[in-house]
Design a protein around this motif. Structure first.
Motif, PDB file in Angstrom:
ATOM      1  N   GLY A  87      20.479  49.691  44.892  1.00 41.42           N
ATOM      2  CA  GLY A  87      21.623  50.391  44.319  1.00 41.42           C
ATOM      3  C   GLY A  87      21.413  50.735  42.858  1.00 41.42           C
ATOM      4  O   GLY A  87      20.778  49.981  42.109  1.00 41.42           O
ATOM      5  N   ARG A  88      21.947  51.860  42.445  1.00 43.93           N
ATOM      6  CA  ARG A  88      21.808  52.328  41.069  1.00 43.93           C
ATOM      7  C   ARG A  88      23.126  52.898  40.568  1.00 43.93           C
ATOM      8  O   ARG A  88      23.887  53.494  41.323  1.00 43.93           O
ATOM      9  N   VAL A  89      23.386  52.713  39.272  1.00 45.59           N
ATOM     10  CA  VAL A  89      24.472  53.397  38.581  1.00 45.59           C
ATOM     11  C   VAL A  89      23.831  54.173  37.445  1.00 45.59           C
ATOM     12  O   VAL A  89      23.264  53.574  36.522  1.00 45.59           O
ATOM     13  N   PHE A  90      23.849  55.494  37.549  1.00 40.67           N
ATOM     14  CA  PHE A  90      23.176  56.359  36.581  1.00 40.67           C
ATOM     15  C   PHE A  90      21.717  55.942  36.392  1.00 40.67           C
ATOM     16  O   PHE A  90      21.204  55.873  35.280  1.00 40.67           O
ATOM     17  N   GLY A  91      21.073  55.594  37.486  1.00 42.30           N
ATOM     18  CA  GLY A  91      19.661  55.242  37.451  1.00 42.30           C
ATOM     19  C   GLY A  91      19.364  53.801  37.130  1.00 42.30           C
ATOM     20  O   GLY A  91      18.213  53.363  37.207  1.00 42.30           O
ATOM     21  N   SER A  92      20.385  53.020  36.768  1.00 40.31           N
ATOM     22  CA  SER A  92      20.175  51.621  36.389  1.00 40.31           C
ATOM     23  C   SER A  92      20.504  50.687  37.554  1.00 40.31           C
ATOM     24  O   SER A  92      21.527  50.845  38.217  1.00 40.31           O
ATOM     25  N   ASN A  93      19.626  49.710  37.758  1.00 42.00           N
ATOM     26  CA  ASN A  93      19.882  48.686  38.767  1.00 42.00           C
ATOM     27  C   ASN A  93      20.492  47.433  38.155  1.00 42.00           C
ATOM     28  O   ASN A  93      20.783  46.464  38.840  1.00 42.00           O
ATOM     29  N   SER A  94      20.703  47.452  36.841  1.00 42.80           N
ATOM     30  CA  SER A  94      21.232  46.281  36.141  1.00 42.80           C
ATOM     31  C   SER A  94      22.758  46.294  36.220  1.00 42.80           C
ATOM     32  O   SER A  94      23.446  46.751  35.306  1.00 42.80           O
ATOM     33  N   VAL A  95      23.275  45.827  37.362  1.00 43.62           N
ATOM     34  CA  VAL A  95      24.715  45.836  37.616  1.00 43.62           C
ATOM     35  C   VAL A  95      25.152  44.429  38.008  1.00 43.62           C
ATOM     36  O   VAL A  95      24.524  43.786  38.856  1.00 43.62           O
ATOM     37  N   CYS A  96      26.212  43.939  37.365  1.00 42.94           N
ATOM     38  CA  CYS A  96      26.797  42.636  37.684  1.00 42.94           C
ATOM     39  C   CYS A  96      28.149  42.849  38.349  1.00 42.94           C
ATOM     40  O   CYS A  96      28.906  43.745  37.969  1.00 42.94           O
ATOM     41  N   PHE A  97      28.471  41.990  39.308  1.00 43.64           N
ATOM     42  CA  PHE A  97      29.705  42.112  40.070  1.00 43.64           C
ATOM     43  C   PHE A  97      30.564  40.863  39.890  1.00 43.64           C
ATOM     44  O   PHE A  97      30.096  39.750  40.140  1.00 43.64           O
ATOM     45  N   CYS A  98      31.801  41.056  39.471  1.00 39.06           N
ATOM     46  CA  CYS A  98      32.766  39.959  39.471  1.00 39.06           C
ATOM     47  C   CYS A  98      33.510  40.027  40.787  1.00 39.06           C
ATOM     48  O   CYS A  98      34.433  40.832  40.958  1.00 39.06           O
ATOM     49  N   THR A  99      33.100  39.206  41.753  1.00 42.22           N
ATOM     50  CA  THR A  99      33.689  39.253  43.083  1.00 42.22           C
ATOM     51  C   THR A  99      34.815  38.230  43.167  1.00 42.22           C
ATOM     52  O   THR A  99      34.633  37.056  42.854  1.00 42.22           O
ATOM     53  N   GLN A 100      35.983  38.700  43.560  1.00 40.58           N
ATOM     54  CA  GLN A 100      37.219  37.947  43.391  1.00 40.58           C
ATOM     55  C   GLN A 100      37.768  37.440  44.720  1.00 40.58           C
ATOM     56  O   GLN A 100      38.143  38.221  45.601  1.00 40.58           O
ATOM     57  N   ALA A 101      37.788  36.120  44.842  1.00 42.96           N
ATOM     58  CA  ALA A 101      38.365  35.489  46.024  1.00 42.96           C
ATOM     59  C   ALA A 101      39.885  35.539  45.941  1.00 42.96           C
ATOM     60  O   ALA A 101      40.457  35.526  44.852  1.00 42.96           O
ATOM     61  N   THR A 102      40.542  35.578  47.099  1.00 44.39           N
ATOM     62  CA  THR A 102      41.973  35.874  47.118  1.00 44.39           C
ATOM     63  C   THR A 102      42.828  34.925  47.940  1.00 44.39           C
ATOM     64  O   THR A 102      44.052  34.970  47.838  1.00 44.39           O
ATOM     65  N   GLN A 103      42.206  34.063  48.765  1.00 43.71           N
ATOM     66  CA  GLN A 103      43.041  33.383  49.755  1.00 43.71           C
ATOM     67  C   GLN A 103      42.622  31.953  50.087  1.00 43.71           C
ATOM     68  O   GLN A 103      42.898  31.472  51.185  1.00 43.71           O
ATOM     69  N   TYR A 104      41.981  31.294  49.188  1.00 39.92           N
ATOM     70  CA  TYR A 104      41.577  29.890  49.348  1.00 39.92           C
ATOM     71  C   TYR A 104      40.406  29.747  50.327  1.00 39.92           C
ATOM     72  O   TYR A 104      39.405  29.116  49.995  1.00 39.92           O
ATOM     73  N   THR A 105      40.524  30.318  51.519  1.00 38.81           N
ATOM     74  CA  THR A 105      39.457  30.172  52.511  1.00 38.81           C
ATOM     75  C   THR A 105      38.190  30.918  52.114  1.00 38.81           C
ATOM     76  O   THR A 105      37.129  30.669  52.690  1.00 38.81           O
ATOM     77  N   MET A 118      32.066  62.611  44.824  1.00 40.86           N
ATOM     78  CA  MET A 118      31.228  61.419  44.892  1.00 40.86           C
ATOM     79  C   MET A 118      29.746  61.800  44.877  1.00 40.86           C
ATOM     80  O   MET A 118      29.380  62.884  45.328  1.00 40.86           O
ATOM     81  N   ALA A 119      28.918  60.868  44.400  1.00 45.14           N
ATOM     82  CA  ALA A 119      27.485  61.098  44.469  1.00 45.14           C
ATOM     83  C   ALA A 119      27.049  61.104  45.921  1.00 45.14           C
ATOM     84  O   ALA A 119      27.532  60.334  46.737  1.00 45.14           O
ATOM     85  N   THR A 120      26.141  62.000  46.280  1.00 48.07           N
ATOM     86  CA  THR A 120      25.664  62.085  47.653  1.00 48.07           C
ATOM     87  C   THR A 120      24.163  61.919  47.667  1.00 48.07           C
ATOM     88  O   THR A 120      23.481  61.980  46.631  1.00 48.07           O
ATOM     89  N   ALA A 127      30.270  50.444  46.038  1.00 52.10           N
ATOM     90  CA  ALA A 127      30.635  50.139  44.653  1.00 52.10           C
ATOM     91  C   ALA A 127      29.769  50.898  43.661  1.00 52.10           C
ATOM     92  O   ALA A 127      30.267  51.356  42.619  1.00 52.10           O
ATOM     93  N   PHE A 128      28.485  51.075  43.942  1.00 49.82           N
ATOM     94  CA  PHE A 128      27.609  51.762  42.992  1.00 49.82           C
ATOM     95  C   PHE A 128      28.110  53.180  42.715  1.00 49.82           C
ATOM     96  O   PHE A 128      28.228  53.593  41.561  1.00 49.82           O
ATOM     97  N   SER A 129      28.398  53.939  43.765  1.00 43.69           N
ATOM     98  CA  SER A 129      28.857  55.318  43.552  1.00 43.69           C
ATOM     99  C   SER A 129      30.253  55.346  42.948  1.00 43.69           C
ATOM    100  O   SER A 129      30.567  56.216  42.121  1.00 43.69           O
TER     101      SER A 129
END
Length: 281
Positions: free
Chosen positions: A39-57, A1-3, A245-247
């Motif tokens: 947060g960065r991925v390979f130096g880029s801050n342009s990251v989008c997250f598909c965050t997935q709900a799982t349980q109605y609440t 992992m990146a440290t 998530a970034f690393s």
């Protein structure tokens, strides 16, 4: 992992947006402002997250995150097979399907996380979640994704035979969603080559890999990645913390690049294009 002691390399060109196509960062929103700012991925801050709900609440939690962070969040709403007993008991209320339709029509995004799981157990009872009700629950969500023409994110653990049966039944009725993502794919390379990526199923299928799951067996994962067409590969973190998530995205992108013989630039560009196509952008 990146440290903290070893800086991540930057890409050689201006990178495209990097997409985490499956995560759950809405469940740990603490310090999210700082995480997204630094947060960065390979130096880029342009990251989008598909965050997935799982349980109605947690569906409204995803809406709030989307409203707050705009383009950084792609919403996803569904009922995970681990919560099938809440549907059966009425804890997830009757009529949840209408609420699911309403959210997808209002906010777009993805139907998910949903799917099938033959080994997960209820931590309170130590009993495996009932499987036939899972199939019914999955079929309901598959039908809604087809009805609304939205992509779907599918969890499948030790249940690929049943998954294929359900998908082929829908295909025979011309009732598949436009795009289907197998998230953190844990099946075999042969299952991909011989069934999931062939014929009618293959025309709808995308396959996503995460370091969290697929880093446990790198050799098998390389073989699976190599079995997927260039334009159907996706990556994800499958994590709850944006910081983590970034690393994790860097690690899985490296694995994909190595398995395909791509440079990091090529991997990021190819994966970004695939992600936009999957999301219908």
């Amino acid at each position: 992992m990146a440290t903290g002691n070893t800086p991540s390399p930057s890409l050689s060109s201006s990178p495209p947006c990097i997409y985490d196509v499956h995560c759950h960062i809405h469940e740990r929103p603490e310090n999210l402002d700082a995480s997204l700012a630094t947060g960065r991925v390979f130096g880029s801050n342009s990251v989008c997250f598909c965050t997935q709900a799982t349980q109605y609440t947690d569906w409204d939690d995803v809406v709030r995150l989307k409203d707050q962070y705009k383009w950084r969040i792609i919403p996803a709403f569904g009922v995970h097979p681990w919560f099938v007993e809440r549907v059966l008991s009425g804890e997830i209320p009757f009529g949840w399907q209408d609420r699911l339709r309403e959210l997808l029509q209002s906010h777009g995004g993805v139907l998910g996380e949903c799917g099938l799981d033959k080994i997960a157990k209820n931590p309170s009872t130590q009993k495996v979640y009932p499987f036939e009700p899972q199939i019914h629950l999955f079929k309901e969500q598959l039908a809604i994704a087809h009805e609304l023409s939205v992509p779907i994110s599918v969890h499948c653990v030790r249940a690929f035979g049943a998954l294929v049966d359900v998908l082929k039944e829908a295909a025979a009725k011309d009732a598949l969603p436009p795009r289907i993502m197998l998230h953190s794919y844990s099946g075999s390379p042969d299952m991909l080559r011989q069934i999931l990526l062939k014929g009618e199923l293959g025309r709808h299928m995308y396959v996503s890999f995460s370091w969290f799951v697929n880093g446990r067996n790198e050799q098998k994962s390389r073989e699976c990645i190599a079995a997927v067409p260039d334009d159907r590969l996706l990556v994800e973190s499958d994590l709850y913390s944006a910081d983590d998530a970034f690393s994790a995205l860097e690690l899985i992108i490296r694995l994909v690049a190595g398995a395909r013989g791509w440079t990091l630039d090529e991997a990021c560009c190819n994966l970004a294009g695939n992600s936009r196509t999957f999301f219908g952008m």
